[in-house]
Design a protein around this motif. Structure first.
Motif, PDB file in Angstrom:
ATOM      1  N   UNK A 222       0.825  -1.201   0.000  1.00  0.00           N
ATOM      2  CA  UNK A 222       0.000   0.000   0.000  1.00  0.00           C
ATOM      3  C   UNK A 222       0.866   1.261   0.000  1.00  0.00           C
ATOM      4  N   UNK A 223       1.910   1.270   0.793  1.00  0.00           N
ATOM      5  CA  UNK A 223       2.795   2.439   0.845  1.00  0.00           C
ATOM      6  C   UNK A 223       3.484   2.632  -0.504  1.00  0.00           C
ATOM      7  N   UNK A 224       3.927   1.534  -1.118  1.00  0.00           N
ATOM      8  CA  UNK A 224       4.627   1.617  -2.400  1.00  0.00           C
ATOM      9  C   UNK A 224       3.705   2.141  -3.484  1.00  0.00           C
ATOM     10  N   UNK A 225       2.439   1.750  -3.435  1.00  0.00           N
ATOM     11  CA  UNK A 225       1.506   2.232  -4.451  1.00  0.00           C
ATOM     12  C   UNK A 225       1.216   3.722  -4.293  1.00  0.00           C
ATOM     13  N   UNK A 226       1.210   4.190  -3.043  1.00  0.00           N
ATOM     14  CA  UNK A 226       0.868   5.599  -2.808  1.00  0.00           C
ATOM     15  C   UNK A 226       2.046   6.535  -3.044  1.00  0.00           C
ATOM     16  N   UNK A 250      12.380   5.182 -14.777  1.00  0.00           N
ATOM     17  CA  UNK A 250      11.266   4.255 -14.570  1.00  0.00           C
ATOM     18  C   UNK A 250      11.673   2.812 -14.806  1.00  0.00           C
ATOM     19  N   UNK A 251      12.610   2.585 -15.720  1.00  0.00           N
ATOM     20  CA  UNK A 251      13.118   1.217 -15.900  1.00  0.00           C
ATOM     21  C   UNK A 251      13.896   0.752 -14.681  1.00  0.00           C
ATOM     22  N   UNK A 252      14.650   1.659 -14.047  1.00  0.00           N
ATOM     23  CA  UNK A 252      15.392   1.295 -12.850  1.00  0.00           C
ATOM     24  C   UNK A 252      14.462   1.015 -11.676  1.00  0.00           C
ATOM     25  N   UNK A 256      11.968  -3.180  -8.821  1.00  0.00           N
ATOM     26  CA  UNK A 256      11.815  -3.142  -7.367  1.00  0.00           C
ATOM     27  C   UNK A 256      10.354  -2.934  -6.974  1.00  0.00           C
ATOM     28  N   UNK A 257       9.745  -1.889  -7.515  1.00  0.00           N
ATOM     29  CA  UNK A 257       8.380  -1.551  -7.105  1.00  0.00           C
ATOM     30  C   UNK A 257       7.364  -2.512  -7.705  1.00  0.00           C
ATOM     31  N   UNK A 258       7.345  -2.619  -9.028  1.00  0.00           N
ATOM     32  CA  UNK A 258       6.351  -3.487  -9.668  1.00  0.00           C
ATOM     33  C   UNK A 258       6.678  -4.960  -9.438  1.00  0.00           C
ATOM     34  N   UNK A 259       7.977  -5.287  -9.358  1.00  0.00           N
ATOM     35  CA  UNK A 259       8.342  -6.665  -9.048  1.00  0.00           C
ATOM     36  C   UNK A 259       7.856  -7.077  -7.682  1.00  0.00           C
TER      37      UNK A 259
END
Length: 625
Positions: A222-226, A250-252, A256-259
């Motif tokens: 939740x924190x990562x999405x916000x 965004x590739x970097x 981390x985030x989407x993975x």
């Protein structure tokens, strides 16, 4: 237990009967005598702490090491040197156009030549951002040997170490990914590797705080999405990461985030055993990373042949754009939400960038979509983007590679063709020819039939209320009473407090989000004892531990521990009552100065009742799915 709530509970005991007027121990100091400077505390990550992180990560992520994980500390200069070792790309022949440059210019990811001042290279970004890494070549984790100024910095370095330790465990336990067939697939494979390491780090952080893995990962997600990763990554708006190309940044961030989002959703579907199975089938595309349900359903990208250069042109670059880069491409021209929606139906693509006469570049891109509606949406979005495609050049020198602004878009069913930089008539004709490059739509091969649970909003903690002499808390689904002759109030650091002014008879009820294993209970009792001893020592008194053990309460089985202020009748008792399958507990604290006062507080605890069995709303927060 949250430190603020711990302080609030302990404050209940520091009232009448504890000798608040007692002078502190030690000889008096004259006004002229300067205070000795407090020694500066140092925080270091020693060998024993490193070993503990390795053990804890293995336990939290449920991966047993097959050989020792080696961690090496390096000074900053050697750390950066080791980090960038082997990253030198093959140099292009003098005057030749690299595939990366052709791609960036062909899709207009490069700003105009005069607007590129201050852009950072990938190496510059890595130097600033990376604070630890695992080297498969040496089978070692490297971390910088730096001075740490606070416990927060120490925790940060331990968390980074946990992330990199997971990479070492991955190398020991799982096979390498297959050779990627495109840049998009390479990013998708990295998303599993880095996303799993983020999950392992989260599991370690949760274990350190006494939280279950499921709740920790739900909260981190939740924190990562916000909050975009760039806004919380080591610094201010002028960091190297923020100066990088939008595409590079965004590739970097993506692995981390989407993975992490991918791996957490797979974990929610089947736990770590299903996450482990992911290494037998790495994601094939960034689409599968962005849409975990498509990954579990085994929906591979549609194959396309490479676009062929027309007469007079030579192929400079051929690759797959993928959903991630398609989204980034469209965000240059339309709102982010529109770009995300337009890219979401991606099913496969292939592009070619060609070098023609007089170093003029041209681009051809063919893409497939899940439905005709998805294809129509992309066609419309590209058709409205003509103003974004400006004439551009690789550099400022005369005769350098250039590309024209002209574009053409065509659609045929679920296929969309796009060309840029060709003369008007030739571009439209080439766009129509691209449809022949589409291969058959592949059949899905599911990894599992386990569904991903819906991601419902977690019910955040809510304070209770007092109506007359009755306390009600709808979040905990409990009721209790204010004892006769006592005052009750809610809110603040402690959820519910009862007291009698002028007399040492005080009770507090709060919630601990720490799991209730024997080890975590002892940690909670230890923290209370340490703080109680410190506060009482400030009054030149000492604390005696009276012990404790299992006990029965009106809300169920609990465990208690009692302490006494030596030489006084003052006692402090802490009671933990596990709730929600042990993922949290209701905490009662009693501070009293005589047996009668203790009896009053025992009666207060006995007044509590569940209002809906043990179907607590709080469980959806403490133990989310």
């Amino acid at each position: 237990m949250h430190p603020r709530r711990l302080r609030g509970l302990l404050a209940l005991s520091l009232g009448a009967g504890c000798g608040p007027g007692a002078a502190p121990a030690g000889p008096p100091r004259s006004p002229e005598q300067p205070a000795a400077p407090a020694p500066q505390e140092r925080f270091t990550l020693g060998d024993r702490a490193i070993e503990e992180v390795v053990r804890a990560v293995s336990t939290a992520r449920q991966l047993s090491p097959r050989r020792p994980v080696v961690v090496e500390r390096l000074d900053h200069e050697r750390f950066v040197e080791r980090l960038l070792a082997g990253r030198d790309a093959e140099p292009s022949p003098e005057g030749a156009l690299s595939a990366d440059a052709a791609f960036l210019l062909g899709f207009n990811f490069l700003p105009q030549p005069g607007e590129r001042g201050g852009l950072s290279t990938v190496d510059e970004v890595l130097k600033e951002q990376v604070v630890g890494f695992y080297s498969r070549a040496t089978d070692k984790v490297f971390i910088p040997d730096v001075a740490l100024a606070s416990e927060d910095e120490l925790l940060e370095q331990q968390a980074v170490l946990a992330h990199e330790v997971q990479h070492a465990l991955q190398a020991q336990v799982f096979p390498r990914p297959p050779e990627a067939r495109s840049a998009d697939e390479a990013i998708a494979q990295l998303a599993l590797i880095e996303g799993d390491a983020m999950v392992a780090m989260g599991a370690w952080l949760g274990a350190e705080a006494g939280a279950p893995v499921g709740r920790t990962l739900r909260r981190i997600v939740e924190v990562t999405k916000r909050v975009p990763l760039a806004s919380v990554t080591r610094g201010e708006a002028d960091t190297k990461l923020d100066k990088a190309l939008d595409l590079t940044r965004k590739r970097l961030e993506f692995p981390y985030r989407s993975g992490m989002l991918l791996v957490t959703d797979v974990y929610r579907a089947g736990g770590f055993p299903l996450v482990d199975r992911m290494y037998t089938r790495f994601p094939r595309s960034t689409e599968q990373v962005l849409h975990p349900e498509k990954y579990l359903a085994g929906e591979p990208p549609r194959p396309f042949a490479d676009p062929r250069p027309p007469p007079g042109y030579a192929l400079s670059a051929a690759d797959t754009l993928g959903e991630l880069d398609t989204r980034i491409l469209l965000e240059r021209c339309v709102d982010a939400e529109i770009a995300e929606r337009a890219a979401a139906g991606w099913a496969g693509d292939r592009f070619g960038v060609f070098a023609g006469p007089e170093r003029r570049l041209a681009t051809a891109w063919i893409s497939g979509w899940d439905t005709e509606k998805d294809a129509e949406e992309l066609e419309a979005t590209l058709g409205q983007s003509a103003a974004c495609w400006q004439k551009n050049a690789l550099g400022l020198e005369q005769g350098d590679y250039t590309i024209a602004a002209s574009i053409a878009v065509r659609r045929q069913g679920k296929l969309v063709a796009f060309v840029r930089g060709f003369p008007e008539g030739a571009g439209a004709a080439l766009a129509s020819q691209l449809f022949t490059l589409a291969g058959p739509e592949p059949k899905p091969t599911p990894l599992t039939d386990l569904p991903i649970p819906p991601r419902v909003r977690l019910p955040e903690p809510e304070p209770g209320r007092i109506e007359g002499d009755v306390y009600r808390n709808g979040w905990l689904d409990v009721v209790g009473r204010v004892p006769p002759g006592m005052l009750g109030h809610v809110g603040g650091d402690v959820d519910f407090v009862v007291e009698r002014p002028g007399t040492l008879v005080r009770g507090g009820m709060s919630v601990s989000t720490r799991i209730t294993s024997d080890a975590e209970n002892e940690k909670a009792f230890g923290e209370v004892q340490e703080s109680f001893v410190r506060d009482i020592a400030a009054l030149s008194m000492r604390v005696e531990a009276l012990g404790g053990g299992p006990m029965t309460t009106a809300l169920g089985a609990g465990v208690a521990r009692t302490w006494r202020v030596a030489g006084t009748p003052v006692e402090l008792r802490l009671v933990l009552v596990p709730i929600c399958a042990g993922t949290g507990s209701i905490v009662f604290v009693q501070a009293y100065g005589d047996p009668y006062a203790r009896g009053v507080l025992d009666g207060w605890m006995d007044s509590f009742r569940w209002t809906d069995g043990r179907n607590l709303t709080a469980c959806d927060f403490l133990d989310p799915k």
